[in-house]
Design an enzyme around this catalytic site. Structure first.
Site, PDB file in Angstrom:
ATOM      1  N   SER A  88       0.839  -1.127  -0.070  1.00 31.91           N
ATOM      2  CA  SER A  88       0.090  -0.092  -0.015  1.00 31.91           C
ATOM      3  C   SER A  88       0.886   1.145   0.011  1.00 31.91           C
ATOM      4  O   SER A  88       1.732   1.349   0.594  1.00 31.91           O
ATOM      5  CB  SER A  88      -0.810   0.026   1.240  1.00 31.91           C
ATOM      6  OG  SER A  88      -1.539   1.038   1.312  1.00 31.91           O
ATOM      7  N   HIS A  95      -8.583  -3.376   2.437  1.00 32.67           N
ATOM      8  CA  HIS A  95      -7.955  -1.882   2.450  1.00 32.67           C
ATOM      9  C   HIS A  95      -8.239  -1.215   1.252  1.00 32.67           C
ATOM     10  O   HIS A  95      -8.855   0.104   1.373  1.00 32.67           O
ATOM     11  CB  HIS A  95      -6.359  -2.037   2.695  1.00 32.67           C
ATOM     12  CG  HIS A  95      -5.580  -0.972   2.297  1.00 32.67           C
ATOM     13  ND1 HIS A  95      -5.511  -0.735   0.676  1.00 32.67           N
ATOM     14  CD2 HIS A  95      -4.778  -0.081   2.773  1.00 32.67           C
ATOM     15  CE1 HIS A  95      -4.624   0.260   0.651  1.00 32.67           C
ATOM     16  NE2 HIS A  95      -4.141   0.777   1.923  1.00 32.67           N
ATOM     17  N   ASN A  96      -8.011  -1.555   0.113  1.00 33.89           N
ATOM     18  CA  ASN A  96      -8.519  -1.035  -1.080  1.00 33.89           C
ATOM     19  C   ASN A  96     -10.310  -0.727  -1.261  1.00 33.89           C
ATOM     20  O   ASN A  96     -10.508   0.459  -1.636  1.00 33.89           O
ATOM     21  CB  ASN A  96      -8.197  -1.753  -2.401  1.00 33.89           C
ATOM     22  CG  ASN A  96      -6.733  -1.774  -2.644  1.00 33.89           C
ATOM     23  OD1 ASN A  96      -5.993  -1.410  -1.869  1.00 33.89           O
ATOM     24  ND2 ASN A  96      -6.582  -1.865  -4.106  1.00 33.89           N
TER      25      ASN A  96
HETATM   26  O1  LIG Z   1      -3.645  -0.649  -4.862  1.00 34.21           O
HETATM   27  C1  LIG Z   1      -3.738   0.442  -5.076  1.00 34.21           C
HETATM   28  C2  LIG Z   1      -3.839   1.487  -3.817  1.00 34.21           C
HETATM   29  O2  LIG Z   1      -3.808   0.842  -2.655  1.00 34.21           O
HETATM   30  C3  LIG Z   1      -3.771   1.131  -6.578  1.00 34.21           C
HETATM   31  O3  LIG Z   1      -3.828   2.303  -6.470  1.00 34.21           O
HETATM   32  C4  LIG Z   1      -4.743   0.304  -7.361  1.00 34.21           C
HETATM   33  O4  LIG Z   1      -4.503   0.677  -8.634  1.00 34.21           O
HETATM   34  C5  LIG Z   1      -6.158   0.789  -7.023  1.00 34.21           C
HETATM   35  O5  LIG Z   1      -7.113   0.097  -7.574  1.00 34.21           O
HETATM   36  P1  LIG Z   1      -8.482   0.796  -8.354  1.00 34.21           P
HETATM   37  O6  LIG Z   1      -7.819   1.447  -9.577  1.00 34.21           O
HETATM   38  O7  LIG Z   1      -9.392  -0.358  -8.539  1.00 34.21           O
HETATM   39  O8  LIG Z   1      -9.068   1.901  -7.522  1.00 34.21           O
END
Ligand SMILES: O=C(CO)[C@H](O)[C@H](O)COP(=O)(O)O
Ligand SMILES: NC(=O)C1=CN([C@@H]2O[C@H](COP(=O)(O)OP(=O)(O)OC[C@H]3O[C@@H](n4cnc5c(N)ncnc54)[C@H](OP(=O)(O)O)[C@@H]3O)[C@@H](O)[C@H]2O)C=CC1
Length: 297
Positions: A131, A188-189
């Site tokens: 992250s 987290h995402n």
């Molecule tokens: O892992 C991430 C941050 O933690 C990356 O920015 C990832 O590309 C985000 O994914 P998405 O395009 O689906 O928002």
């Protein structure tokens, strides 16, 4: 096979991999490098080769031979089929006891499957959430490794050497076995999706509800960033809202299409939450909003 001198290797030298490799080198690691197309490796060596100890390779076999035992390689390539392809190549060239780490945004069920397949070949497999984006990869990411206790003993000190530091502690811990690291990165995402949706809706209320201009809204976000709302996303929102379009001189936010892409981690979070009967309503709304935004072209 011959034994090399690099204590860690990175496969996949796009934005994330090249920055993570540099971060590893800045912290005293000898870093083996490999990318499918050698141009990226050449570019990294030309622009940053003097920042630390790197061992570039043109082939996977050469890359594996440049690693010290237990050979430890972190993969940072596109999730899905490319990750499977790279794992297959590495596993064929490695030997029992070696460690393959997937630092990409892989689906945790893929990681559970891969860990079983790789374990059957006598190798260790670690799915590790990374992250902090490109900036974090270079200057200190938050890291979420899964995998076995044995692999953590080798990998832990290396990951601690490059992680962000908060309250005196490196932002890395052994999350648990097989897919646990990628499960945590997925959630987290998902939280990040909800956070970005909150920012977008706050902007929209100020813009369309209160009739404020982007520069004024930027000031509000900058002020929020001095309070308990302080965060990287709030900070860069203020910066983004101040950007002007070179051609028209208009605020950039008024020129770009309101279309937000997504790679899938938010959708996986909601699908998993549904199967566990766990409400994640804010994250679900954020995924729906990104889906709706895809209608703007
Ligand atoms: O892992 C991430 C941050 O933690 C990356 O920015 C990832 O590309 C985000 O994914 P998405 O395009 O689906 O928002
Ligand atoms: N960008 C970000 O902010 C973050 C990204 N991640 C994750 O990290 C990983 C890497 O991200 P990023 O650096 O943006 O790179 P990309 O996701 O854009 O992937 C590009 C890399 O994948 C390689 N690649 C693609 N297909 C194959 C294949 N079939 N075989 C071998 N290599 C292949 C490319 O090699 P070549 O040069 O030869 O084409 C290149 O090195 C992804 O899984 C991403 O989701 C995680 C956290 C944050």
């Amino acid at each position: 096979m011959a034994e090399g001198t690099a204590n860690i290797g990175v496969v996949g030298l796009a934005a994330m991999g090249s920055n993570l490799a540099r971060n590893l080198a800045h912290h005293g690691n000898t870093v083996a490098l490999y990318n499918r197309h050698y141009e990226r490796t050449e570019k990294l060596m030309a622009e940053h080769g003097d920042e630390g100890s790197f061992v570039p390779s043109r082939t996977v076999e050469e890359f594996v031979a440049s690693l010290a035992r237990p050979r430890t390689a972190i993969i940072l390539v596109k999730a899905g089929a490319p990750t499977d392809a790279v794992i297959g190549e590495l596993a064929d060239a490695m030997e029992p006891g070696d460690i393959i780490v997937d630092g990409g945004n892989s689906y945790f069920k893929d990681t559970i499957r891969r860990e079983k397949e790789i374990r059957a070949r006598g190798l260790h497999y670690v799915g590790c959430g990374v992250s902090g984006g490109e900036e974090g990869a270079l200057n200190g990411p938050s890291l979420m490794p899964g995998g076995t206790d044995e692999s953590w003993r080798t990998l832990g000190p290396i990951l601690k050497s490059i992680a962000a530091v908060a309250e005196g502690e490196p932002c890395v811990t052994h999350i648990g076995k097989d897919g646990a690291g990628h499960f945590v990165k997925m959630v987290h995402n998902g939280i990040e999706y909800a956070d970005m949706q909150l920012i977008a809706e706050s902007y929209d209320l100020m813009r369309r509800g209160l009739g404020m201009e982007p520069g004024e809204i930027a000031d509000v976000f900058a002020q929020w960033n001095t309070t308990e709302l302080n965060s990287y996303l709030i900070e860069i929102t203020a910066e983004v809202l101040r950007q002007k379009d070179d051609k028209t001189g208009k605020p950039l936010v008024d020129v770009i299409v309101d279309h937000a892409g997504m790679k899938g981690t938010g959708t996986w979070t909601v699908q998993t939450a549904l199967s566990l009967a766990t409400p994640v309503t804010g994250i679900a709304e954020a995924v729906f909003a990104r889906g709706l935004s895809s209608r703007y072209r």
